[in-house]
Design a protein around this motif. Structure first.
Motif, PDB file in Angstrom:
ATOM      1  N   ARG A   5       6.382  28.161   0.159  1.00  0.00           N
ATOM      2  CA  ARG A   5       6.057  26.739   0.319  1.00  0.00           C
ATOM      3  C   ARG A   5       7.246  25.958   0.827  1.00  0.00           C
ATOM      4  NH1 ARG A   5       3.172  25.516  -5.442  1.00  0.00           N
ATOM      5  NH2 ARG A   5       1.062  26.136  -4.888  1.00  0.00           N
ATOM      6  N   LYS A   6       6.960  24.969   1.667  1.00  0.00           N
ATOM      7  CA  LYS A   6       8.015  24.015   1.985  1.00  0.00           C
ATOM      8  C   LYS A   6       7.423  22.620   2.047  1.00  0.00           C
ATOM      9  CE  LYS A   6       9.512  26.167   5.991  1.00  0.00           C
ATOM     10  NZ  LYS A   6       8.574  27.186   6.446  1.00  0.00           N
ATOM     11  N   ILE A   7       8.325  21.665   1.864  1.00  0.00           N
ATOM     12  CA  ILE A   7       7.886  20.270   1.902  1.00  0.00           C
ATOM     13  C   ILE A   7       8.836  19.509   2.805  1.00  0.00           C
ATOM     14  CG2 ILE A   7       7.567  18.161   0.539  1.00  0.00           C
ATOM     15  CD1 ILE A   7       6.993  19.986  -1.870  1.00  0.00           C
ATOM     16  N   ILE A   8       8.286  18.731   3.702  1.00  0.00           N
ATOM     17  CA  ILE A   8       9.155  17.878   4.509  1.00  0.00           C
ATOM     18  C   ILE A   8       8.667  16.438   4.403  1.00  0.00           C
ATOM     19  CG2 ILE A   8       9.670  19.818   6.060  1.00  0.00           C
ATOM     20  CD1 ILE A   8       8.206  18.370   8.226  1.00  0.00           C
ATOM     21  N   LYS A   9       9.611  15.535   4.630  1.00  0.00           N
ATOM     22  CA  LYS A   9       9.313  14.120   4.399  1.00  0.00           C
ATOM     23  C   LYS A   9       9.739  13.288   5.604  1.00  0.00           C
ATOM     24  CE  LYS A   9      10.073  10.501   0.957  1.00  0.00           C
ATOM     25  NZ  LYS A   9      11.100   9.584   1.413  1.00  0.00           N
ATOM     26  N   GLY A  10       8.931  12.284   5.912  1.00  0.00           N
ATOM     27  CA  GLY A  10       9.251  11.380   7.016  1.00  0.00           C
ATOM     28  C   GLY A  10       8.064  10.478   7.311  1.00  0.00           C
ATOM     29  N   ASN A  11       8.072   9.897   8.505  1.00  0.00           N
ATOM     30  CA  ASN A  11       6.956   9.041   8.935  1.00  0.00           C
ATOM     31  C   ASN A  11       5.989   9.885   9.767  1.00  0.00           C
ATOM     32  OD1 ASN A  11       7.894   6.457   7.876  1.00  0.00           O
ATOM     33  ND2 ASN A  11       9.573   6.713   9.355  1.00  0.00           N
ATOM     34  N   ILE A  12       4.859  10.206   9.152  1.00  0.00           N
ATOM     35  CA  ILE A  12       3.953  11.205   9.722  1.00  0.00           C
ATOM     36  C   ILE A  12       2.892  10.511  10.579  1.00  0.00           C
ATOM     37  CG2 ILE A  12       2.243  12.959   9.084  1.00  0.00           C
ATOM     38  CD1 ILE A  12       3.974  13.193   6.411  1.00  0.00           C
ATOM     39  N   ALA A  13       2.661  11.042  11.787  1.00  0.00           N
ATOM     40  CA  ALA A  13       1.612  10.479  12.656  1.00  0.00           C
ATOM     41  C   ALA A  13       0.875  11.608  13.356  1.00  0.00           C
ATOM     42  CB  ALA A  13       2.224   9.529  13.685  1.00  0.00           C
ATOM     43  N   PHE A  14      -0.450  11.543  13.363  1.00  0.00           N
ATOM     44  CA  PHE A  14      -1.276  12.564  14.039  1.00  0.00           C
ATOM     45  C   PHE A  14      -2.645  11.966  14.320  1.00  0.00           C
ATOM     46  CE2 PHE A  14      -3.906  13.896  10.322  1.00  0.00           C
ATOM     47  CZ  PHE A  14      -3.195  13.280   9.302  1.00  0.00           C
ATOM     48  N   THR A  15      -3.447  12.687  15.107  1.00  0.00           N
ATOM     49  CA  THR A  15      -4.761  12.156  15.499  1.00  0.00           C
ATOM     50  C   THR A  15      -5.884  13.076  15.025  1.00  0.00           C
ATOM     51  OG1 THR A  15      -4.274  13.151  17.655  1.00  0.00           O
ATOM     52  CG2 THR A  15      -4.192  10.754  17.544  1.00  0.00           C
ATOM     53  N   PRO A  16      -6.441  12.803  13.847  1.00  0.00           N
ATOM     54  CA  PRO A  16      -7.547  13.642  13.365  1.00  0.00           C
ATOM     55  C   PRO A  16      -8.790  13.520  14.245  1.00  0.00           C
ATOM     56  CG  PRO A  16      -7.207  11.759  11.903  1.00  0.00           C
ATOM     57  CD  PRO A  16      -6.071  11.773  12.878  1.00  0.00           C
ATOM     58  N   ARG A  17      -8.956  12.385  14.899  1.00  0.00           N
ATOM     59  CA  ARG A  17     -10.072  12.194  15.835  1.00  0.00           C
ATOM     60  C   ARG A  17      -9.544  11.617  17.131  1.00  0.00           C
ATOM     61  NH1 ARG A  17     -12.920   8.159  14.487  1.00  0.00           N
ATOM     62  NH2 ARG A  17     -11.913   7.572  12.539  1.00  0.00           N
ATOM     63  N   PHE A  18     -10.320  11.807  18.204  1.00  0.00           N
ATOM     64  CA  PHE A  18      -9.947  11.275  19.509  1.00  0.00           C
ATOM     65  C   PHE A  18      -9.725   9.762  19.421  1.00  0.00           C
ATOM     66  CE2 PHE A  18     -11.203   9.610  23.751  1.00  0.00           C
ATOM     67  CZ  PHE A  18     -10.194  10.218  24.481  1.00  0.00           C
ATOM     68  N   GLY A  19      -8.509   9.343  19.765  1.00  0.00           N
ATOM     69  CA  GLY A  19      -8.223   7.911  19.798  1.00  0.00           C
ATOM     70  C   GLY A  19      -7.829   7.298  18.469  1.00  0.00           C
ATOM     71  N   LYS A  20      -7.848   8.121  17.384  1.00  0.00           N
ATOM     72  CA  LYS A  20      -7.550   7.566  16.050  1.00  0.00           C
ATOM     73  C   LYS A  20      -6.193   8.089  15.576  1.00  0.00           C
ATOM     74  CE  LYS A  20      -8.042   6.553  11.572  1.00  0.00           C
ATOM     75  NZ  LYS A  20      -6.998   5.621  11.224  1.00  0.00           N
ATOM     76  N   LEU A  21      -5.185   7.233  15.631  1.00  0.00           N
ATOM     77  CA  LEU A  21      -3.865   7.640  15.153  1.00  0.00           C
ATOM     78  C   LEU A  21      -3.763   7.381  13.657  1.00  0.00           C
ATOM     79  CD1 LEU A  21      -1.071   8.682  16.333  1.00  0.00           C
ATOM     80  CD2 LEU A  21      -0.296   6.332  16.005  1.00  0.00           C
ATOM     81  N   GLU A  22      -3.545   8.448  12.924  1.00  0.00           N
ATOM     82  CA  GLU A  22      -3.383   8.320  11.466  1.00  0.00           C
ATOM     83  C   GLU A  22      -1.884   8.278  11.166  1.00  0.00           C
ATOM     84  OE1 GLU A  22      -6.198   9.391   9.186  1.00  0.00           O
ATOM     85  OE2 GLU A  22      -5.042   9.585   7.326  1.00  0.00           O
ATOM     86  N   VAL A  23      -1.451   7.245  10.478  1.00  0.00           N
ATOM     87  CA  VAL A  23      -0.022   7.078  10.184  1.00  0.00           C
ATOM     88  C   VAL A  23       0.185   7.120   8.679  1.00  0.00           C
ATOM     89  CG1 VAL A  23       1.930   5.484  10.317  1.00  0.00           C
ATOM     90  CG2 VAL A  23       0.396   5.745  12.278  1.00  0.00           C
ATOM     91  N   ARG A  24       1.113   7.953   8.225  1.00  0.00           N
ATOM     92  CA  ARG A  24       1.461   8.024   6.805  1.00  0.00           C
ATOM     93  C   ARG A  24       2.970   7.845   6.697  1.00  0.00           C
ATOM     94  NH1 ARG A  24      -2.977  10.989   4.597  1.00  0.00           N
ATOM     95  NH2 ARG A  24      -2.084  10.613   2.555  1.00  0.00           N
ATOM     96  N   GLU A  25       3.376   6.599   6.451  1.00  0.00           N
ATOM     97  CA  GLU A  25       4.810   6.306   6.403  1.00  0.00           C
ATOM     98  C   GLU A  25       5.449   6.892   5.162  1.00  0.00           C
ATOM     99  OE1 GLU A  25       6.266   2.374   7.668  1.00  0.00           O
ATOM    100  OE2 GLU A  25       4.195   1.954   8.261  1.00  0.00           O
TER     101      GLU A  25
END
Ligand code: GUN
Ligand code: FE
Length: 429
Positions: A5-25
């Motif tokens: 297992r590893k864990i990393i931390k930061g400001n996470i951004a990805f697109t689960p759907r077309f055009g939808k940016l999911e941001v997890r600061e």
């Protein structure tokens, strides 16, 4: 389990759907083996004794996927752009590719290609090699050695090609099967792909034979489709029995019978678009190349609206840039010209839309790749964009920082790369 297992931390951004940016600061992403196991703003108790790699204010985004790149054309970037496709192939591309009969030359170029892909944050790539199986197998080996993921194709061409770069039908099929046998189980993240160059350079017998191999070994297929007007006219001449270019591939079993990528797709008509959608063919949209060779502006919005999966490609060396970040920005820019050219009917793309194409869209060709949803293989880039800040008086949102990285950042902003859960360092060749 824990070392797994590893864990990393930061400001996470990805697109689960077309055009939808999911941001997890300021969040934690938990990785178990190759896969994402969750994103948390507070770490659950069960993970408390696992060490965290804290990337602080950096962005963490999915690794970038290039669906179309000609590795042997690397030395030709920036050359011949006063020509259109067919004379460019003849004057620049074929003479360069012919050199890959020389294993030492191939190795020298391919080491540079793989290093450059690493540098610009491409984590998965679909490559064309040349007709030479030894050189192409070496390319696969180097890619695997670097820890990158990809499909690599030995190119097939048995007609309308120069004497220095042509095979007989039989040679082409035998060499391709040898290449497949030699490589198909050799690497985890790198696999062979059937690669008929395009209809003009492949006889019907060759195309049918390639389709058989794809089925026999359950492998995907890549080629070129409707890039340029001269090319399309030539295909019509060669195959008057077929209704259109796409149906030539379909007739010979190379259009979705196995997972398929078609590069360019600048000029497909509605009948072809229907066939592309029905056959689940992927489009590799290559805006740099389409500009450089004056090929045209692909109707990408139309493809998306018709349910076709679109990924992005550099098309080196039709394209001169290796950076998928730059390709995303260019995909937005050319979509604006398309918007104007269609009386504002085909809406231009947003950053989250092209970001999806370069991550989860293209990534889906590899399986669960290109997102940070649970169960996805953890491919990621850590972006330190602090040097892009101008003044403390400017505060950018995560989405704005991503946009600025794509337009004005470069490889120096990429401070860590992960592929299938493993941190990938610069290849030492
Ligand atoms: N069509 C057939 N071969 C090629 C190639 O090498 N590059 C591009 N852009 N189009 C092609
Ligand atoms: Fe291409």
């Amino acid at each position: 389990m824990e070392e797994n297992r590893k864990i990393i931390k930061g400001n996470i951004a990805f697109t689960p759907r077309f055009g939808k940016l999911e941001v997890r600061e300021n969040s934690f992403i938990v990785i178990e083996g190759k896969q994402v196991k969750g994103i948390y703003c507070e770490l659950p108790a069960e993970y408390k004794n696992i060490s965290v790699t804290d990337y602080q204010d950096a962005l963490i985004i999915p690794g970038l996927v290039d669906l179309h790149f000609h590795a042997p054309q690397f030395a030709n970037r920036g050359l011949g752009f006063d020509l259109e496709l067919l004379p460019w192939l003849e004057g620049y591309t074929f003479p360069e590719e012919a050199k890959f009969i020389n294993a030492a030359y191939a190795q020298e170029v391919y080491k540079k290609v793989v290093t450059e892909l690493w540098k610009w944050g491409t984590t998965r790539v679909v490559l064309f090699g040349t007709i030479h199986k030894e050189a192409t197998a070496k390319l696969m080996e180097l890619l695997a050695q670097a820890g990158l993921g990809g499909y690599v194709g030995k190119v097939n061409m048995d007609r309308n090609s120069p004497d220095i770069l042509i095979e007989t039908t039989e040679q082409s099929l035998t060499a391709t099967e040898d290449y497949i046998k030699d490589t198909v189980d050799r690497y985890q993240l790198v696999k062979p792909i059937l690669t008929p160059r395009f209809v003009p350079t492949c006889t019907p017998e060759l195309m049918a034979g390639i389709a058989k191999l794809a089925k026999k070994y359950n492998l995907p297929v890549q080629s070129h489709l409707s890039e340029n007007a001269g090319e399309i006219a030539w295909v019509k001449e060669l195959h008057p029995e077929c209704q259109n270019y796409a149906s030539v591939y379909h007739k010979f079993g190379l259009f979705g019978q196995q997972p398929t990528i078609m590069a360019h797709c600048v000029y497909n008509d509605d009948t072809e678009i229907e066939l592309m959608a029905k056959s689940k063919v992927y489009v590799a949209h290559c805006p740099y190349s389409n500009n450089n060779l004056a090929s045209g502006i692909a109707p990408v919005r139309k493809y998306i609206d018709n349910g076709i999966i679109v990924g992005l490609g550099t098309d080196v060396a039709g394209g001169h840039e290796v950076s998928m970040a730059k390709v995303m920005a260019m995909a937005v820019q050319v979509s604006k010209l398309k918007w104007l050219a269609t009386d504002k009917k085909e809406k231009f793309f947003t950053i989250p839309e092209v970001f999806y194409m370069a991550t989860k869209g293209g990534g889906s060709f590899f399986g669960k790749v290109g997102s940070f949803e649970d169960g996805y293989e953890f491919d990621a880039l850590v972006i330190d964009d602090s040097c892009l800040e101008v003044s403390a008086y400017n505060r950018y949102s995560i989405e704005e920082r991503l946009s600025r990285f794509l337009y004005i950042g470069d490889y120096k902003n990429i401070v860590a790369r992960y592929i299938a859960g493993a941190k990938i360092e610069q290849p030492q060749f």
